[in-house]
Design a protein around this motif. Sequence first.
Motif, short mmCIF file in Angstrom:
data_model
loop_
_atom_site.label_atom_id
_atom_site.label_comp_id
_atom_site.label_asym_id
_atom_site.label_seq_id
_atom_site.Cartn_x
_atom_site.Cartn_y
_atom_site.Cartn_z
N PHE A 54 53.74 44.03 32.87
CA PHE A 54 53.53 42.93 32.30
C PHE A 54 52.62 41.87 32.34
O PHE A 54 51.90 41.19 31.75
CB PHE A 54 55.09 42.70 31.53
CG PHE A 54 54.88 41.62 30.54
CD1 PHE A 54 54.63 41.99 29.10
CD2 PHE A 54 55.28 40.30 30.75
CE1 PHE A 54 54.35 41.05 28.13
CE2 PHE A 54 54.83 39.40 29.82
CZ PHE A 54 54.65 39.79 28.43
N ARG A 55 53.02 41.31 33.82
CA ARG A 55 52.45 40.09 34.17
C ARG A 55 50.77 40.44 34.27
O ARG A 55 50.21 39.40 33.82
CB ARG A 55 53.05 39.77 35.39
CG ARG A 55 53.14 38.35 35.82
CD ARG A 55 53.90 37.78 37.05
NE ARG A 55 54.04 38.97 37.97
CZ ARG A 55 54.91 39.92 38.19
NH1 ARG A 55 55.89 40.02 37.75
NH2 ARG A 55 54.89 40.47 39.46
N GLU A 56 50.49 41.47 34.86
CA GLU A 56 49.10 41.50 35.38
C GLU A 56 48.33 42.07 34.29
O GLU A 56 47.03 41.86 34.19
CB GLU A 56 49.20 42.36 36.64
CG GLU A 56 49.50 41.39 37.65
CD GLU A 56 49.62 42.13 38.92
OE1 GLU A 56 48.89 43.20 39.20
OE2 GLU A 56 50.10 41.83 39.90
N LEU A 57 48.71 43.05 33.37
CA LEU A 57 48.14 43.71 32.61
C LEU A 57 48.28 43.44 31.13
O LEU A 57 47.23 42.98 30.34
CB LEU A 57 48.31 45.42 32.70
CG LEU A 57 47.50 46.26 31.63
CD1 LEU A 57 46.06 46.26 31.73
CD2 LEU A 57 48.10 47.54 31.69
N ILE A 58 49.61 43.38 30.62
CA ILE A 58 49.86 43.12 29.13
C ILE A 58 49.59 41.62 28.79
O ILE A 58 49.00 41.25 27.80
CB ILE A 58 51.07 43.80 28.88
CG1 ILE A 58 51.26 45.26 29.12
CG2 ILE A 58 51.46 43.12 27.48
CD1 ILE A 58 52.79 45.73 29.00
#
Length: 180
Positions: A54-58
């Motif tokens: 979530f933090r890096e992609l979404i």
Amino acid sequence: GLHHVRREVSLSERAPDKSRKGRYVINDHFLNFWFRFVDPVVTLVDVGRGEQLFRELISPQVGAYMGGIFESVCQDFVLLYGQEIGLPIAKRVGRIWDRDYDIDVVSENLDSSYTFGECKWSSFRSLQTARRKLLENSQRSGMSSATSRYVLFSTDPVTIPEPLQKEQPLFGVSTDQLFA
């Protein structure tokens, strides 16, 4: 069928059933989110790295993703509730795209006029620039006329100053109105 996928054709196409310019889109927003963000990296979720995913992609892409969802909500608003803000009854709603421009919301109305809309999943930096771009793009479409109406949709409140409404009817719609 389940209707999870639909074919979308630019509203400017004269023969939409025969057009080769159609796009296939996933109808369900949950499934669309899953196949765009989760499915390609589902193994990361399986091994407990969902928060990192979530933090890096979404998270960095969620604004752009929500912009597309917001356009869909605005199209539904014009079709279902446009009359409440002074728009004519819409008989068809969609979007228009071509090589060098696109219009987020376009409705063909019962009175034979068209409504054109620009959507921002943020605030407009300049209402004048947004209005000018919308007018230019509607003219490029070949569908604008003296009876056309124009709508600026935003997640933030939109107040249209009097001078911007002089030539063409221009409406501002925020999420407060969309979800009231």
